[in-house]
Design a protein around this motif. Structure first.
Motif, mmCIF file in Angstrom:
data_model
loop_
_atom_site.group_PDB
_atom_site.id
_atom_site.type_symbol
_atom_site.label_atom_id
_atom_site.label_comp_id
_atom_site.label_asym_id
_atom_site.label_seq_id
_atom_site.Cartn_x
_atom_site.Cartn_y
_atom_site.Cartn_z
ATOM 1 N N UNK A 1 0.802 -1.153 0.213
ATOM 2 C CA UNK A 1 -0.046 0.026 0.135
ATOM 3 C C UNK A 1 0.939 1.216 -0.096
ATOM 4 N N UNK A 2 2.081 0.946 0.511
ATOM 5 C CA UNK A 2 2.941 2.435 0.566
ATOM 6 C C UNK A 2 3.689 2.784 -0.697
ATOM 7 N N UNK A 3 3.483 1.918 -1.701
ATOM 8 C CA UNK A 3 3.961 2.055 -2.999
ATOM 9 C C UNK A 3 2.821 2.383 -3.810
ATOM 10 N N UNK B 1 8.037 4.794 -12.161
ATOM 11 C CA UNK B 1 9.240 5.746 -12.510
ATOM 12 C C UNK B 1 10.442 5.123 -12.990
ATOM 13 N N UNK B 2 11.087 5.398 -14.104
ATOM 14 C CA UNK B 2 12.160 4.653 -14.585
ATOM 15 C C UNK B 2 13.306 5.126 -13.684
ATOM 16 N N UNK C 1 -4.247 -7.963 -19.113
ATOM 17 C CA UNK C 1 -4.860 -6.698 -19.584
ATOM 18 C C UNK C 1 -5.941 -6.269 -18.562
ATOM 19 N N UNK C 2 -6.277 -6.952 -17.621
ATOM 20 C CA UNK C 2 -7.369 -6.527 -16.638
ATOM 21 C C UNK C 2 -6.822 -5.939 -15.745
ATOM 22 N N UNK C 3 -5.623 -6.430 -14.939
ATOM 23 C CA UNK C 3 -5.279 -5.947 -13.740
ATOM 24 C C UNK C 3 -3.703 -5.474 -13.880
ATOM 25 N N UNK C 4 -3.445 -4.301 -13.429
ATOM 26 C CA UNK C 4 -2.074 -3.666 -13.355
ATOM 27 C C UNK C 4 -1.961 -3.499 -11.844
ATOM 28 N N UNK C 5 -0.516 -4.049 -11.306
ATOM 29 C CA UNK C 5 -0.291 -3.621 -9.983
ATOM 30 C C UNK C 5 -0.164 -2.034 -9.734
ATOM 31 N N UNK D 1 12.851 -4.487 -3.017
ATOM 32 C CA UNK D 1 11.691 -5.270 -2.502
ATOM 33 C C UNK D 1 11.542 -6.352 -2.995
ATOM 34 N N UNK D 2 11.566 -6.619 -4.353
ATOM 35 C CA UNK D 2 11.394 -7.823 -5.063
ATOM 36 C C UNK D 2 12.640 -8.939 -4.506
#
Length: 227
Positions: free
Chosen positions: A150-152, A197-198, A188-192, A163-164
């Motif tokens: 949630x903090x990201x 930002x690069x 297509x339906x869900x993006x985290x 983090x990964x």
């Protein structure tokens, strides 16, 4: 004849050549995974240009020629690649690989990279990873896996990679010559994340295995690591 070569685009030249309408790699028939991968690997960096000029018979000369002459050189020269050129490459990958759906289906970029780098061009793995002290693994790219946090809200690449690695207890065995990172995505339906930002530079100091680092308390060389 030696093949024609165009250097990667940098700074003002990259903006001039790549910005605007009818720029980039033209999409067609679920090619977005390959278009994005090819653009990232070749438009503004030469770190993988060895793929374009590796001597035959170590690599497939036909696929190499399509990649160099129909995709990379036009992209660097004019900033635009036709969908027909990418389809030509997809047809060749279908012939060379074990999968018949490269010409029409959306694939995972990792599957494409493994096929073209390992089976067709014969490149050594770019990454060496170790998880929890187990045997090291070799691969060509790293896909970010992580739970929703949630903090990201709008993270940068540095945060996502750190983090990964932490959540998977991973370390880089050595500094990679090329670090290909696949962002988290779920179809297509869900993006985290709606945006990422690069990070123009990536600090991998804390991701390296057995790398000497500074103690955050006393400043001497650290002997313990707290995750």
């Amino acid at each position: 004849e030696s093949p024609e070569s165009f250097p990667p685009l940098r700074n003002e030249a990259a903006v001039r050549v790549l910005q605007g309408r009818m720029k980039g790699i033209q999409g067609h028939c679920n090619s977005c995974y390959m278009d994005a991968a090819l653009f990232s690997l070749f438009s503004c960096t030469s770190v993988l240009d060895s793929m374009l000029f590796m001597p035959f018979p170590l690599c497939d000369r036909n696929v190499q020629g399509i990649l160099r002459d129909e995709i990379v050189n036009p992209l660097r020269r004019t900033g635009f690649v036709r969908a027909s050129s990418v389809m030509h490459l997809r047809e060749q990958l279908t012939d060379k690989g074990q999968c018949s759906s490269f010409t029409n289906a959306e694939k995972d970029p990792e599957e494409f990279l493994n096929l073209i780098m390992q089976q067709i061009l014969g490149i050594e793995p770019l990454l060496k990873l170790q998880s929890g002290g187990q045997k090291e693994q070799e691969c060509y790219c790293y896909q970010i896996f992580m739970d929703k946090q949630e903090d990201l809200v709008v993270p940068d690449v540095q945060q996502l990679v750190e983090r990964s690695f932490l959540s998977s207890d991973l370390k880089l065995v050595e500094i990679p010559s090329c670090f290909i990172i696949q962002m988290p995505r779920f179809g297509k339906e869900y993006k985290m994340f709606s945006k990422i930002i690069p990070s123009l530079e990536l600090d991998i100091t804390d991701l390296l295995l057995d790398s000497p680092r500074e103690c955050c308390l006393c400043g001497d060389v650290a002997t313990l690591e707290c995750s």
